[in-house]
Every structure is written in structure tokens, then in C-alpha cells.
Write a protein that holds these residues in place. Structure first.
Motif, PDB file in Angstrom:
ATOM      1  N   ASP A 138      10.635   3.706  -3.593  1.00  0.00           N
ATOM      2  CA  ASP A 138      11.727   3.083  -2.843  1.00  0.00           C
ATOM      3  C   ASP A 138      11.461   3.233  -1.342  1.00  0.00           C
ATOM      4  N   GLY A 139      11.503   2.131  -0.622  1.00  0.00           N
ATOM      5  CA  GLY A 139      11.209   2.158   0.804  1.00  0.00           C
ATOM      6  C   GLY A 139       9.727   2.191   1.104  1.00  0.00           C
ATOM      7  N   HIS A 140       8.927   1.710   0.149  1.00  0.00           N
ATOM      8  CA  HIS A 140       7.474   1.746   0.343  1.00  0.00           C
ATOM      9  C   HIS A 140       7.023   0.868   1.520  1.00  0.00           C
ATOM     10  N   THR A 180       0.819  -1.221   0.000  1.00  0.00           N
ATOM     11  CA  THR A 180       0.000   0.000   0.000  1.00  0.00           C
ATOM     12  C   THR A 180       0.847   1.263   0.000  1.00  0.00           C
ATOM     13  N   GLY A 181       2.077   1.162   0.472  1.00  0.00           N
ATOM     14  CA  GLY A 181       2.961   2.331   0.492  1.00  0.00           C
ATOM     15  C   GLY A 181       3.292   2.860  -0.885  1.00  0.00           C
ATOM     16  N   TYR A 182       3.079   2.044  -1.929  1.00  0.00           N
ATOM     17  CA  TYR A 182       3.361   2.475  -3.298  1.00  0.00           C
ATOM     18  C   TYR A 182       2.465   3.643  -3.731  1.00  0.00           C
ATOM     19  N   ILE A 183       1.387   3.887  -3.037  1.00  0.00           N
ATOM     20  CA  ILE A 183       0.522   5.001  -3.424  1.00  0.00           C
ATOM     21  C   ILE A 183       1.218   6.341  -3.176  1.00  0.00           C
ATOM     22  N   GLU A 184       2.278   6.340  -2.346  1.00  0.00           N
ATOM     23  CA  GLU A 184       2.966   7.600  -2.023  1.00  0.00           C
ATOM     24  C   GLU A 184       4.457   7.570  -2.356  1.00  0.00           C
ATOM     25  N   VAL A 185       5.110   6.425  -2.234  1.00  0.00           N
ATOM     26  CA  VAL A 185       6.559   6.358  -2.417  1.00  0.00           C
ATOM     27  C   VAL A 185       6.913   5.022  -3.058  1.00  0.00           C
TER      28      VAL A 185
END
Length: 410
Positions: free
Chosen positions: A84-86, A77-82
């Protein structure tokens, strides 16, 4: 008696997992960048499915299976904002949502720990971590590995600016598969056969690409040989044309030299002879000095420029003696005696050997030779034009002046 069926019994999803599934799918559909064609909602659904299958195969307890499923749904889910390091942003999003659902703090910590285990720098140690990593990397052991690899390649090109040629990508994928592994026993059992098949197929694919590249290189070498013959034909034709033009210029210059020297000899002979009729006539009619002077000046100017045109022009490069890299100098032509005779024998031999080893240097020297031949031809024809112009204008002026003298005498 037959052994009882030991296949794991599929457990029903807990209510919190169903809610997480609905929330994450809506979140990814709404906010996930469209460039992420590999890390898509489809990938998340696949990881959640594989995590459930692995957890059930490993026989983990229901609470741990629930945590594993929640981690699988939230791990990207972190891919929606970042990009690398999602993983760390995914941990935060999972924590925020689970807290809203009043999920136990210790279980939230476990979910976050499982998500963190999917980071490339983490080493899975617990069974749940190993199951989570195996589920995330399960594409290596499935038939759709090659299709997913192309999606990942496209995603990296559009989001990270990383571009790979087909052979480079095939080699990268083979290195990845060769160094990768499944950690859990359930993962090894589930993916072992297809994982080995994928490695074998990737190795064969790379061999085919290398063979194709080698064949293409051989074809290019053959094409270069054909192009090389064309280049050599061009050089021969150019050299022949320059030599022919130089010979024509020398013939024209010799013609003007012969004609004007004969004229000068005749004029001087007759004007200086005491027994000739021209000498006394010239003394009695000094006005004849004008046309005769013009004729002498014409012949003299024309013959001088013709001689300059035919005069050998050898360019000397004395500074070549101090040049440590003779063959690589673009202004030096080792194929022209006017250049290489200023060198010592050792330096000339070294330069020629260097030329014979490097076709680019050889062609550069041949091009330089043609350039200097062109300069010499330009000078020859410029002086020839001046010589012919002087001769033509001088004859016209002489004729006009002689006509004026005759009219004056009449």
C-alpha cells in the motif's frame, strides 16, 4: 487523391529507456515477492508498451515520451518493499537511479510526477498524467481483462487477506468498470470498444451467477422441505414412543397397586376377624407376627411406590407470568398444559403466534416437551423398579421367615 497515412510513426527507444528497462526487469525478477501474480514483471512490460503506444498516438514530443516511458517502467518498483502506497517508494527508486545516470533534475521531477499520478487518490490533470494513468489501467480495455482480474483476486487473497465469493467478485468488478474511465483522448480511442465489451460481458456474467445462485437457493428450499418432513416424522415417532412407554409404566403400576392392595385387604381382614381360624392361631403363635409383618411391610412399600409412579406429575412455572418473552425461553414449553395454564389467555395467544411464525422456536418447544416427557418417564420407571424390587425382596424374606417359623415349631 487518397488521404495520406496519418498513423503515428514508431519512434526508436532512447538509450536511457533501454537502460531503465534492463534495470527494472532485473530488479523485479530478483526482489519482487512471488505472491504478486498481477503486479508482476509482465504487468510492468505491458504498461510500458501501452504508454509508448498512447504517447505516440497522442503525438507527444520525444522528451515527454521518454519521461512517460521511464515512469511506466518504474511505476511499480515500490512493490519490492511495500504494497500500500508503493507509488511513493517507486518515485524514490526512480529518482535514485536517474540521479545515478545524471538525468536532468527537471526531467526527474516530471517522471516522479507521472508515477504519483497512478495513485488511487490522485486526479490526472495534464495530458502526460492522463496518458500514464490510462496505460496503467489499460487492462480494462483489453481482452485479457478477466484473466488479469483473477490474478488480482489471487494476489489480494495471498497478500492482503481479502477473500471474495464468485458473485461478490463479479459485482465488485462490475462496479469498478462502471465507475472507471479513460482520461486521455488517445486512451479513449484505443480502448473504447473493448472497454464497453468488457462491461457488457461482466454484467452478463453477474446475471448468470445471480441466476445460478437463485436456482441453488430454490434447490436448497426444496431440500429443506424434504428435511423438514423427516424432522416432523422424527418428532411423531418420538412422541409416539414416549406415550407408549408412559402407558406401559402406568399399566405396570396399576398391576402392582391392585396386587398389593388385595394382599393388604386379605391380611387385614383375616387377622382382624374374630370368627376366623387365623385370628386364634395367630394369638396362640405370636412368632407368626414376623413373616406376617414382613408381608404387610412388603405390600405397603410396594403399593406406595407404585402409586407414586402412577401419580400425575405436572410442572408449574408461576414465574412465567412475569416473563416478557415467553416463547423465547428455552425452559418453557407452551405446548404443555402444565406450563401454559399458568399464563393469561393473552400471553398464551401471543406466545403461540410467535411460535407459529418462527419454526426454530416451534422446534425448540417440541424438543423441550420431549425432554420433560423423558424426565417424567425416568421418574416413573425408577419408582416402578423400586416397587418391584420391594415386592420381590419382601416375598423372599417373608418366605424365608415363614420357613424358619415352621422349623422352629417342629
Amino acid at each position: 487523391m487518397e488521404a495520406p497515412n496519418t498513423l503515428p510513426v514508431k519512434k526508436p527507444k532512447s538509450e536511457i529507456v533501454k537502460q531503465a528497462k534492463a534495470y527494472v526487469e532485473a530488479l523485479l525478477e530478483e526482489k519482487l515477492p512471488k505472491q504478486l501474480v498481477y503486479h508482476s514483471p509482465r504487468h510492468t512490460r505491458t504498461v510500458a508498451k501501452e504508454a509508448t503506444a498512447l504517447g505516440e498516438a497522442a503525438g507527444v514530443a520525444a522528451p515527454d515520451l521518454e519521461a512517460l516511458q521511464l515512469a511506466a517502467w518504474f511505476h511499480d518498483t515500490g512493490y519490492i518493499e511495500v504494497y500500500d502506497g508503493h507509488e511513493f517508494r517507486s518515485m524514490e527508486l526512480a529518482e535514485q537511479w536517474l540521479q545515478q545516470q545524471q538525468y536532468p533534475a527537471d526531467r526527474i521531477a516530471l517522471v516522479k510526477d507521472l508515477i504519483k499520478a497512478t495513485h488511487r487518490d490522485e486526479q490526472p490533470t495534464t495530458e502526460l498524467q492522463q496518458l500514464m494513468v490510462d496505460a496503467d489501467m489499460s487492462s480494462m480495455g483489453r481482452e485479457e481483462f478477466f484473466g488479469n482480474a483473477e490474478l488480482l483476486r489471487t494476489e489480494w487473497e495471498t497478500t492482503q487477506g481479502k477473500t471474495y465469493s464468485n458473485p461478490d467478485w463479479a459485482e465488485y468488478q462490475l462496479d469498478f468498470l462502471s465507475s472507471a474511465q479513460f482520461y486521455s483522448e488517445a486512451g479513449k480511442e484505443r480502448y473504447r470498444k473493448q472497454f464497453k465489451a468488457n462491461i457488457k460481458e461482466q454484467r452478463e456474467l453477474l446475471k448468470k451467477m445471480e441466476k445460478k445462485a437463485k436456482k441453488k437457493e430454490e434447490q436448497q428450499v426444496e431440500n429443506f422441505a424434504e428435511g423438514k418432513r423427516g424432522v416432523e416424522t422424527m418428532f411423531r415417532a418420538t412422541y409416539g414412543q414416549h406415550i407408549q412407554l408412559s402407558g406401559m409404566a402406568d399399566q405396570k403400576a396399576n398391576m402392582m397397586i391392585s396386587l398389593n392392595t388385595v394382599m393388604l385387604s386379605v391380611i387385614i381382614t383375616y387377622l382382624g376377624a374374630k370368627t376366623s381360624q387365623v385370628g386364634p392361631a395367630f394369638t396362640k403363635n405370636p412368632i407368626l407376627a414376623i413373616p406376617m409383618g414382613l408381608l404387610v411391610a412388603t405390600a405397603l412399600g410396594s403399593v406406595v411406590t407404585a402409586i407414586l409412579s402412577a401419580q400425575p406429575d405436572v410442572t408449574s412455572f408461576k414465574w412465567l407470568r412475569r416473563s416478557p418473552q415467553i416463547a423465547t425461553n428455552r425452559r418453557v414449553n407452551l405446548l404443555f398444559f402444565g406450563n401454559f395454564t399458568t399464563l393469561s389467555l393473552d400471553n398464551f395467544q401471543a406466545g403461540m403466534h410467535e411460535l407459529m411464525r418462527d419454526k426454530d422456536l416451534l422446534y425448540t418447544n417440541m424438543i423441550t416437551d420431549i425432554y420433560y416427557l423423558g424426565e417424567v418417564l425416568s421418574r416413573k420407571y425408577r419408582l416402578l423398579r423400586i416397587s418391584y424390587t420391594i415386592f420381590m425382596v419382601g416375598l423372599i424374606l417373608t418366605a424365608i421367615s415363614f420357613g424358619i417359623v415352621l422349623l422352629y415349631k417342629m
